[in-house]
Scaffold this motif. Structure first.
Motif, PDB file in Angstrom:
ATOM      1  N   ASP A  47     -21.558   5.071 -18.786  1.00 26.69           N
ATOM      2  CA  ASP A  47     -21.768   5.585 -20.151  1.00 26.69           C
ATOM      3  C   ASP A  47     -20.360   6.307 -20.510  1.00 26.69           C
ATOM      4  N   ASN A  48     -20.241   7.655 -20.811  1.00 27.47           N
ATOM      5  CA  ASN A  48     -19.101   8.258 -21.199  1.00 27.47           C
ATOM      6  C   ASN A  48     -18.305   8.865 -20.206  1.00 27.47           C
ATOM      7  N   ARG A  49     -18.718   8.601 -18.920  1.00 26.57           N
ATOM      8  CA  ARG A  49     -18.062   9.080 -17.795  1.00 26.57           C
ATOM      9  C   ARG A  49     -17.057   8.213 -17.209  1.00 26.57           C
ATOM     10  N   PRO A  50     -15.804   8.490 -17.034  1.00 29.21           N
ATOM     11  CA  PRO A  50     -14.775   7.628 -16.459  1.00 29.21           C
ATOM     12  C   PRO A  50     -14.956   7.357 -14.973  1.00 29.21           C
ATOM     13  N   ILE A  51     -14.752   6.296 -14.579  1.00 28.08           N
ATOM     14  CA  ILE A  51     -15.043   5.898 -12.896  1.00 28.08           C
ATOM     15  C   ILE A  51     -13.802   5.588 -12.336  1.00 28.08           C
ATOM     16  N   ILE A  52     -13.366   4.609 -12.673  1.00 33.99           N
ATOM     17  CA  ILE A  52     -11.976   4.002 -12.221  1.00 33.99           C
ATOM     18  C   ILE A  52     -11.155   3.311 -13.332  1.00 33.99           C
ATOM     19  N   ASP A  53      -9.852   3.382 -13.092  1.00 35.48           N
ATOM     20  CA  ASP A  53      -8.996   2.645 -13.744  1.00 35.48           C
ATOM     21  C   ASP A  53      -8.355   1.405 -13.257  1.00 35.48           C
ATOM     22  N   LEU A  54      -8.379   0.445 -13.622  1.00 45.40           N
ATOM     23  CA  LEU A  54      -7.766  -0.835 -12.689  1.00 45.40           C
ATOM     24  C   LEU A  54      -6.458  -1.034 -13.530  1.00 45.40           C
ATOM     25  N   ILE A  55      -5.308  -1.191 -12.858  1.00 47.04           N
ATOM     26  CA  ILE A  55      -4.062  -1.561 -13.243  1.00 47.04           C
ATOM     27  C   ILE A  55      -3.471  -2.609 -12.430  1.00 47.04           C
ATOM     28  N   GLU A  56      -2.674  -3.715 -13.016  1.00 45.59           N
ATOM     29  CA  GLU A  56      -2.393  -4.950 -12.395  1.00 45.59           C
ATOM     30  C   GLU A  56      -0.878  -4.272 -11.572  1.00 45.59           C
ATOM     31  N   SER A  57      -0.958  -4.512 -10.254  1.00 47.97           N
ATOM     32  CA  SER A  57       0.003  -4.249  -9.397  1.00 47.97           C
ATOM     33  C   SER A  57       1.186  -5.322  -9.426  1.00 47.97           C
ATOM     34  N   ASP A  58       2.448  -4.784  -9.245  1.00 45.57           N
ATOM     35  CA  ASP A  58       3.558  -5.930  -9.297  1.00 45.57           C
ATOM     36  C   ASP A  58       3.802  -6.473  -7.784  1.00 45.57           C
ATOM     37  N   ASN A  59       2.957  -5.925  -6.964  1.00 40.13           N
ATOM     38  CA  ASN A  59       3.204  -6.476  -5.440  1.00 40.13           C
ATOM     39  C   ASN A  59       1.695  -6.469  -4.953  1.00 40.13           C
ATOM     40  N   ASP A  60       1.515  -6.946  -3.624  1.00 36.87           N
ATOM     41  CA  ASP A  60       0.151  -7.214  -3.105  1.00 36.87           C
ATOM     42  C   ASP A  60      -0.463  -5.563  -2.593  1.00 36.87           C
ATOM     43  N   THR A  61      -0.330  -4.576  -2.933  1.00 39.44           N
ATOM     44  CA  THR A  61      -0.675  -3.335  -2.728  1.00 39.44           C
ATOM     45  C   THR A  61      -2.175  -3.305  -3.112  1.00 39.44           C
ATOM     46  N   ARG A  62      -2.869  -2.537  -1.899  1.00 41.39           N
ATOM     47  CA  ARG A  62      -4.376  -2.684  -2.238  1.00 41.39           C
ATOM     48  C   ARG A  62      -4.660  -0.993  -1.842  1.00 41.39           C
ATOM     49  N   ALA A  63      -5.829  -0.609  -2.473  1.00 40.14           N
ATOM     50  CA  ALA A  63      -6.292   0.609  -2.177  1.00 40.14           C
ATOM     51  C   ALA A  63      -7.129   0.695  -0.719  1.00 40.14           C
ATOM     52  N   VAL A  64      -6.353   0.688   0.121  1.00 33.46           N
ATOM     53  CA  VAL A  64      -6.936   0.659   1.723  1.00 33.46           C
ATOM     54  C   VAL A  64      -5.894   1.389   2.419  1.00 33.46           C
ATOM     55  N   PHE A  65      -6.246   1.813   3.758  1.00 35.81           N
ATOM     56  CA  PHE A  65      -5.387   2.314   4.699  1.00 35.81           C
ATOM     57  C   PHE A  65      -5.989   2.047   6.058  1.00 35.81           C
ATOM     58  N   GLU A  66      -5.228   2.282   7.068  1.00 34.60           N
ATOM     59  CA  GLU A  66      -5.590   2.288   8.599  1.00 34.60           C
ATOM     60  C   GLU A  66      -5.860   3.137   9.299  1.00 34.60           C
ATOM     61  N   VAL A  67      -6.877   3.467   9.979  1.00 33.45           N
ATOM     62  CA  VAL A  67      -7.166   4.534  10.950  1.00 33.45           C
ATOM     63  C   VAL A  67      -7.412   3.819  12.414  1.00 33.45           C
ATOM     64  N   ASN A  68      -6.548   4.031  13.375  1.00 29.94           N
ATOM     65  CA  ASN A  68      -6.883   3.132  14.603  1.00 29.94           C
ATOM     66  C   ASN A  68      -7.118   1.907  14.439  1.00 29.94           C
ATOM     67  N   GLY A  69      -6.246   1.255  13.764  1.00 32.40           N
ATOM     68  CA  GLY A  69      -6.405  -0.296  13.369  1.00 32.40           C
ATOM     69  C   GLY A  69      -7.406  -0.498  12.544  1.00 32.40           C
ATOM     70  N   ARG A  70      -8.257   0.232  11.981  1.00 32.05           N
ATOM     71  CA  ARG A  70      -9.404  -0.194  11.128  1.00 32.05           C
ATOM     72  C   ARG A  70      -9.142   0.283   9.848  1.00 32.05           C
ATOM     73  N   SER A  71      -9.330  -0.779   8.735  1.00 29.35           N
ATOM     74  CA  SER A  71      -9.090  -0.668   7.316  1.00 29.35           C
ATOM     75  C   SER A  71     -10.122   0.374   6.697  1.00 29.35           C
ATOM     76  N   ARG A  72      -9.687   1.223   6.200  1.00 33.30           N
ATOM     77  CA  ARG A  72     -10.534   2.292   5.559  1.00 33.30           C
ATOM     78  C   ARG A  72     -10.277   2.209   3.867  1.00 33.30           C
ATOM     79  N   TRP A  73     -11.293   2.736   3.247  1.00 33.15           N
ATOM     80  CA  TRP A  73     -11.454   3.042   1.874  1.00 33.15           C
ATOM     81  C   TRP A  73     -10.751   4.421   1.352  1.00 33.15           C
ATOM     82  N   VAL A  74     -10.735   4.336  -0.067  1.00 34.77           N
ATOM     83  CA  VAL A  74     -10.124   5.632  -0.763  1.00 34.77           C
ATOM     84  C   VAL A  74     -11.075   6.133  -1.626  1.00 34.77           C
ATOM     85  N   ILE A  75     -12.447   5.449  -2.002  1.00 38.44           N
ATOM     86  CA  ILE A  75     -13.113   5.704  -2.759  1.00 38.44           C
ATOM     87  C   ILE A  75     -14.881   5.631  -2.117  1.00 38.44           C
TER      88      ILE A  75
END
Length: 131
Positions: A47-75
């Motif tokens: 509706d009128n509420r912003p949720i996420i913005d998508l932006i083209e990355s110049d490299n293969d960066t993703r919105a994830v990180f690892e904890v104890n070898g397991r991929s985690r999310w940021v949202i």
């Protein structure tokens, strides 16, 4: 109340390979609407509420990180019916993990977008989320 406080999170920025293709994917699966198409940057709204913005990355960066070898999310998104959402996404071919019932903390599952960004979904009946 004092002015000048943080009142919440306005939106999150997610790196993608193809902003148009990713925006179409999010609109199709979640019913978001697009705004502010700036070529390599598109805002997704509920509706009128912003949720996420998508932006083209110049490299293969993703919105994830690892904890104890397991991929985690940021949202973490929230829902009022986690089983229905999980079933719909799974049947639409979206990569999803199983629903986890963590008792007093609620129910969760993780899904992956076209670019390998991970997102968490949460349902909790005793937590008030007003936006």
């Amino acid at each position: 109340m004092e002015n000048g406080r943080i009142l919440g999170i306005a939106y999150n920025v997610i790196p993608v390979k193809n902003v148009k293709k990713s925006a179409e994917w999010f609109v199709r699966h979640f019913g978001f609407n697009t705004r502010n198409d700036r070529g390599n940057y598109i805002s997704l709204f509920r509706d009128n509420r912003p949720i996420i913005d998508l932006i083209e990355s110049d490299n293969d960066t993703r919105a994830v990180f690892e904890v104890n070898g397991r991929s985690r999310w940021v949202i973490t998104f929230f829902t009022d019916d986690i089983e229905s959402l999980h079933m719909r996404l799974s049947s639409d071919g979206v990569t999803t993990r199983q629903i986890s019932n963590e008792g007093i903390y609620g129910k969760f599952f993780v899904f992956e977008d076209l670019d390998g960004n991970l997102f968490d979904v949460w349902e909790h009946k005793d937590c008030e989320l007003l936006f």
